[in-house]
Motif scaffolding. Structure first.
Motif, PDB file in Angstrom:
ATOM      1  N   PHE A 328       0.836  -1.203   0.000  1.00 35.41           N
ATOM      2  CA  PHE A 328       0.000   0.000   0.000  1.00 35.41           C
ATOM      3  C   PHE A 328       0.873   1.256   0.000  1.00 35.41           C
ATOM      4  CE2 PHE A 328      -4.491   0.989   0.582  1.00 35.41           C
ATOM      5  CZ  PHE A 328      -5.090  -0.243   0.388  1.00 35.41           C
ATOM      6  N   PHE A 329       1.895   1.242   0.848  1.00 37.14           N
ATOM      7  CA  PHE A 329       2.809   2.376   0.979  1.00 37.14           C
ATOM      8  C   PHE A 329       3.485   2.688  -0.360  1.00 37.14           C
ATOM      9  CE2 PHE A 329       7.281   3.612   1.631  1.00 37.14           C
ATOM     10  CZ  PHE A 329       7.126   4.821   2.294  1.00 37.14           C
ATOM     11  N   ALA A 330       4.009   1.647  -1.028  1.00 40.69           N
ATOM     12  CA  ALA A 330       4.717   1.842  -2.292  1.00 40.69           C
ATOM     13  C   ALA A 330       3.780   2.359  -3.383  1.00 40.69           C
ATOM     14  CB  ALA A 330       5.365   0.530  -2.729  1.00 40.69           C
ATOM     15  N   MET A 331       2.579   1.815  -3.477  1.00 35.91           N
ATOM     16  CA  MET A 331       1.623   2.252  -4.493  1.00 35.91           C
ATOM     17  C   MET A 331       1.179   3.689  -4.245  1.00 35.91           C
ATOM     18  SD  MET A 331      -0.675  -1.215  -4.915  1.00 35.91           S
ATOM     19  CE  MET A 331      -1.574  -0.640  -6.371  1.00 35.91           C
ATOM     20  N   SER A 332       1.055   4.049  -2.980  1.00 32.90           N
ATOM     21  CA  SER A 332       0.663   5.413  -2.634  1.00 32.90           C
ATOM     22  C   SER A 332       1.784   6.398  -2.958  1.00 32.90           C
ATOM     23  CB  SER A 332       0.314   5.489  -1.147  1.00 32.90           C
ATOM     24  OG  SER A 332       0.112   6.818  -0.739  1.00 32.90           O
ATOM     25  N   ARG A 333       3.024   6.033  -2.667  1.00 34.87           N
ATOM     26  CA  ARG A 333       4.159   6.908  -2.954  1.00 34.87           C
ATOM     27  C   ARG A 333       4.290   7.157  -4.451  1.00 34.87           C
ATOM     28  NH1 ARG A 333       9.663   5.250  -0.120  1.00 34.87           N
ATOM     29  NH2 ARG A 333       9.564   3.546  -1.623  1.00 34.87           N
ATOM     30  N   ASP A 334       3.863   6.173  -5.258  1.00 36.74           N
ATOM     31  CA  ASP A 334       3.899   6.334  -6.716  1.00 36.74           C
ATOM     32  C   ASP A 334       2.670   7.055  -7.263  1.00 36.74           C
ATOM     33  OD1 ASP A 334       6.344   5.072  -6.940  1.00 36.74           O
ATOM     34  OD2 ASP A 334       5.474   3.086  -7.214  1.00 36.74           O
ATOM     35  N   GLY A 335       1.715   7.392  -6.380  1.00 36.46           N
ATOM     36  CA  GLY A 335       0.533   8.122  -6.815  1.00 36.46           C
ATOM     37  C   GLY A 335      -0.607   7.262  -7.317  1.00 36.46           C
ATOM     38  N   LEU A 336      -0.430   5.952  -7.356  1.00 37.53           N
ATOM     39  CA  LEU A 336      -1.493   5.075  -7.864  1.00 37.53           C
ATOM     40  C   LEU A 336      -2.610   4.872  -6.841  1.00 37.53           C
ATOM     41  CD1 LEU A 336       0.559   2.378  -9.810  1.00 37.53           C
ATOM     42  CD2 LEU A 336      -0.203   4.638 -10.545  1.00 37.53           C
ATOM     43  N   LEU A 337      -2.299   5.130  -5.592  1.00 34.65           N
ATOM     44  CA  LEU A 337      -3.295   5.208  -4.528  1.00 34.65           C
ATOM     45  C   LEU A 337      -3.138   6.580  -3.872  1.00 34.65           C
ATOM     46  CD1 LEU A 337      -3.003   1.657  -2.885  1.00 34.65           C
ATOM     47  CD2 LEU A 337      -4.847   2.493  -4.366  1.00 34.65           C
ATOM     48  N   PRO A 338      -4.140   7.078  -3.161  1.00 34.04           N
ATOM     49  CA  PRO A 338      -4.036   8.414  -2.557  1.00 34.04           C
ATOM     50  C   PRO A 338      -2.766   8.588  -1.734  1.00 34.04           C
ATOM     51  CG  PRO A 338      -6.291   7.615  -2.396  1.00 34.04           C
ATOM     52  CD  PRO A 338      -5.477   6.476  -2.951  1.00 34.04           C
ATOM     53  N   LYS A 339      -2.127   9.756  -1.874  1.00 36.10           N
ATOM     54  CA  LYS A 339      -0.840  10.048  -1.245  1.00 36.10           C
ATOM     55  C   LYS A 339      -0.873   9.938   0.281  1.00 36.10           C
ATOM     56  CE  LYS A 339       2.156  11.241  -4.514  1.00 36.10           C
ATOM     57  NZ  LYS A 339       3.510  10.635  -4.634  1.00 36.10           N
ATOM     58  N   VAL A 340      -2.046  10.081   0.853  1.00 37.67           N
ATOM     59  CA  VAL A 340      -2.158  10.047   2.304  1.00 37.67           C
ATOM     60  C   VAL A 340      -1.622   8.734   2.881  1.00 37.67           C
ATOM     61  CG1 VAL A 340      -4.521   9.112   2.308  1.00 37.67           C
ATOM     62  CG2 VAL A 340      -3.729  10.476   4.234  1.00 37.67           C
ATOM     63  N   PHE A 341      -1.677   7.657   2.081  1.00 36.56           N
ATOM     64  CA  PHE A 341      -1.254   6.346   2.586  1.00 36.56           C
ATOM     65  C   PHE A 341       0.262   6.141   2.530  1.00 36.56           C
ATOM     66  CE2 PHE A 341      -5.705   5.464   1.189  1.00 36.56           C
ATOM     67  CZ  PHE A 341      -6.218   5.344   2.463  1.00 36.56           C
ATOM     68  N   SER A 342       1.006   7.101   2.012  1.00 36.65           N
ATOM     69  CA  SER A 342       2.467   6.994   2.032  1.00 36.65           C
ATOM     70  C   SER A 342       3.092   7.914   3.079  1.00 36.65           C
ATOM     71  CB  SER A 342       3.057   7.310   0.651  1.00 36.65           C
ATOM     72  OG  SER A 342       2.716   8.610   0.235  1.00 36.65           O
ATOM     73  N   GLU A 343       2.242   8.523   3.909  1.00 34.79           N
ATOM     74  CA  GLU A 343       2.767   9.371   4.980  1.00 34.79           C
ATOM     75  C   GLU A 343       3.382   8.505   6.076  1.00 34.79           C
ATOM     76  OE1 GLU A 343      -0.368  11.877   6.336  1.00 34.79           O
ATOM     77  OE2 GLU A 343      -0.635  12.883   4.395  1.00 34.79           O
ATOM     78  N   VAL A 344       4.586   8.900   6.507  1.00 29.80           N
ATOM     79  CA  VAL A 344       5.320   8.144   7.534  1.00 29.80           C
ATOM     80  C   VAL A 344       5.217   8.880   8.872  1.00 29.80           C
ATOM     81  CG1 VAL A 344       7.598   7.304   8.233  1.00 29.80           C
ATOM     82  CG2 VAL A 344       6.903   7.184   5.831  1.00 29.80           C
ATOM     83  N   HIS A 345       4.914   8.132   9.936  1.00 33.60           N
ATOM     84  CA  HIS A 345       4.784   8.739  11.259  1.00 33.60           C
ATOM     85  C   HIS A 345       6.127   9.342  11.692  1.00 33.60           C
ATOM     86  CE1 HIS A 345       4.154   9.051  15.621  1.00 33.60           C
ATOM     87  NE2 HIS A 345       2.848   9.049  15.343  1.00 33.60           N
ATOM     88  N   PRO A 346       6.156  10.574  12.176  1.00 34.16           N
ATOM     89  CA  PRO A 346       7.427  11.244  12.496  1.00 34.16           C
ATOM     90  C   PRO A 346       8.229  10.555  13.602  1.00 34.16           C
ATOM     91  CG  PRO A 346       5.539  12.518  13.312  1.00 34.16           C
ATOM     92  CD  PRO A 346       4.994  11.458  12.418  1.00 34.16           C
ATOM     93  N   THR A 347       7.565   9.878  14.514  1.00 32.13           N
ATOM     94  CA  THR A 347       8.262   9.217  15.620  1.00 32.13           C
ATOM     95  C   THR A 347       8.545   7.751  15.326  1.00 32.13           C
ATOM     96  OG1 THR A 347       7.192  10.699  17.215  1.00 32.13           O
ATOM     97  CG2 THR A 347       8.197   8.681  18.083  1.00 32.13           C
ATOM     98  N   PHE A 348       7.522   7.009  14.931  1.00 27.76           N
ATOM     99  CA  PHE A 348       7.656   5.569  14.725  1.00 27.76           C
ATOM    100  C   PHE A 348       8.316   5.215  13.391  1.00 27.76           C
ATOM    101  CE2 PHE A 348       3.597   5.614  17.396  1.00 27.76           C
ATOM    102  CZ  PHE A 348       4.304   5.438  18.576  1.00 27.76           C
ATOM    103  N   LYS A 349       8.299   6.155  12.420  1.00 31.23           N
ATOM    104  CA  LYS A 349       8.836   5.918  11.081  1.00 31.23           C
ATOM    105  C   LYS A 349       8.173   4.718  10.403  1.00 31.23           C
ATOM    106  CE  LYS A 349      11.725   9.325  10.841  1.00 31.23           C
ATOM    107  NZ  LYS A 349      11.496  10.420   9.882  1.00 31.23           N
ATOM    108  N   THR A 350       6.874   4.598  10.592  1.00 27.39           N
ATOM    109  CA  THR A 350       6.083   3.557   9.935  1.00 27.39           C
ATOM    110  C   THR A 350       4.947   4.228   9.164  1.00 27.39           C
ATOM    111  OG1 THR A 350       4.670   3.329  11.898  1.00 27.39           O
ATOM    112  CG2 THR A 350       6.560   1.832  11.711  1.00 27.39           C
TER     113      THR A 350
END
Length: 466
Positions: A328-350
């Motif tokens: 999900f993360f990879a597809m979102s980072r490429d724009g094929l899914l909404p960008k919101v799903f490639s956001e990484v938590h600032p503390t947990f880095k997940t």
């Protein structure tokens, strides 16, 4: 639509992992091998062995496991080449993007969403069956209405929902913590599997292996397509690529190492299991390993195996949920899914939003869907992904023969071609209704791609097109 076959250069993909949305590198070869074993040993041994033996393979379940293992060995070599060359989150989806083009990447990504979501649900349902059995043995009875999906006379499979909620929370906190927990659980379940072999081998009755192949070769192949679910864990190893310290060396070791260990254990367990109990008796149970020990009077061993099964299936859930979130993360980072799903938590880095979404959807499927449907849909999704990755190895060897490959799949194009042939055969042996459902899923995916993903692809924002 002429650009649907546009590809992403490997160098661009690797550069993306170094930005603010890159993932933390914390995993080594040992953690990867344990992730693979964590995902592979679980449902295959503790749940599906009984189904396959009783309905398809009979005592020839051993051959079914060998056939599935061979198919996975060929596919695993193809995965290892890509994983060492493209150490980026997304697994087969990312490999398809670099070699075959965006439309094929979307097909694989959409396919992996099906594979992982339904794999997670299948394992959660199996986990629920074992925990209900275990609790009832100590006097805690969970009402059937809260332990079964509606089709099985219940309201919701509550244990399945609760375990997924717990694991989702663990994955939000971080992959390093998840890997440590997984290592402990894998150690427990491998010990339990070895204990079963030691206890059971002395109770093998060779008469139970006759007839050896009651359903013929057709049954053996159908059994192989059903228990193929048992092997899909190594795909989850490759989804961890972006979080590996030394991916060029460690990823091939993790993929191949976990496959070798698990194939040996599967073959031995299936031989002992069908030797202990007549294969038709497995129609009576969803917990075949514990059931076999009960049948020969080792009740304490049965209880211990149930504990091991709960641990084993828990580790499978950790790895499968992890793998789905990274796709999900990879597809979102490429724009094929909404960008919101490639956001990484600032503390947990997940990828916290991907993780929560996958967790919630998995809970709904596991709580309300029958296990037979979800297991078969997982298998066809996995087999299709293996076929596309194997084809991609051949294509990229032609398109980019000079690129450095830390691990090279041997005998190309023969090995990828054999992978394609074995996987296609197993797809053919799945039920027709499963094939129809899969086609419907793909058609829905095409609609989403043309309506949203094509327009929002990151490539449209000025990034290089190969």
């Amino acid at each position: 639509m002429k650009n649907i076959f546009r590809t992403k250069p490997i160098d661009d993909l690797i550069n993306e992992t170094k930005g603010e949305n890159g993932l933390k590198k914390v995993l080594g070869a040992f953690e990867l091998t344990m992730l693979g074993i964590g995902a592979i040993i679980g449902t295959g041994i503790f749940v599906l062995t009984g189904i396959a033996a009783a309905n398809y393979s009979g005592p020839a379940l051993v051959i079914s496991f060998i056939i599935s293992g061979i198919a996975c060995a060929f596919a695993g070599l193809c995965y290892a080449e890509f994983a060492s060359m493209v150490p980026v989150a997304g697994s087969a989806y990312t490999y398809g993007y670099t070699a075959l083009g965006e439309i094929w990447a979307w097909i694989i990504g959409w396919d992996l969403i099906l594979e992982y979501l339904f794999a997670i649900a299948t394992v959660a349902i199996g986990w629920s069956g074992y925990i209900v059995k275990l609790l009832s043995s100590i006097g805690i009875v969970i009402p059937k209405s809260l332990a079964n999906a509606p089709d099985a006379g219940g309201i919701v499979n509550l244990p399945a929902v609760l375990i997924l909620a717990l694991i989702t929370g663990i994955l939000v906190i971080g992959v390093q913590q998840s890997a440590r927990l997984n290592n402990i659980i894998v150690g427990i379940k491998v010990a339990v599997v070895l204990l079963f072999i030691v206890l059971g081998v002395g109770h093998v009755n060779v008469a139970n292996w006759t007839p050896f192949m009651p359903y013929g070769w057709s049954g053996v192949l159908s059994g192989a397509s059903v228990i193929f679910f048992a092997y899909i864990g190594f795909d989850a190893v490759s989804t961890a690529a972006e979080e590996v310290k030394n991916p060029q060396k460690d990823l091939p070791r993790g993929i191949i190492g976990s496959l070798i260990v698990c194939t040996i254990l599967y073959i031995v367990v299936s031989a002992v299991l069908t030797g202990m109990v007549p294969y038709l008796k497995f129609k009576e149970t969803a917990a075949p390993v514990a059931f076999a020990l009960e049948q020969v009077g080792i009740t304490w061993g049965s209880a211990l195996v149930s504990v091991g099964a709960v641990c084993g299936l828990t580790s499978v859930l950790i790895v499968m949920l992890y793998g789905q979130t990274r796709v999900f993360f990879a597809m979102s980072r490429d724009g094929l899914l909404p960008k919101v799903f490639s956001e990484v938590h600032p503390t947990f880095k997940t990828p916290i939003k991907s993780t929560v979404l996958v967790g919630v959807v998995s809970m709904v499927i596991a709580g309300f869907t029958p296990i037979g449907i979800v297991a078969e849909l997982t298998n066809i999704g996995t087999l299709t992904a293996f076929i596309i990755v194997s084809a991609a190895v051949i294509v990229l060897r032609k398109k980019d023969p000079n690129r450095t490959r830390a691990f090279k799949c041997p005998l190309v194009p023969l090995v990828p071609a054999l992978s394609i042939a074995f996987c296609a055969l197993l797809i053919f042996k799945l039920p027709v209704i499963t094939q129809i459902r899969f086609v419907v899923w793909l058609l829905i995916g095409f609609v989403i791609y043309y309506a949203y993903s094509y327009k929002h692809s990151a490539i449209n924002e000025g990034k290089t097109v190969a």
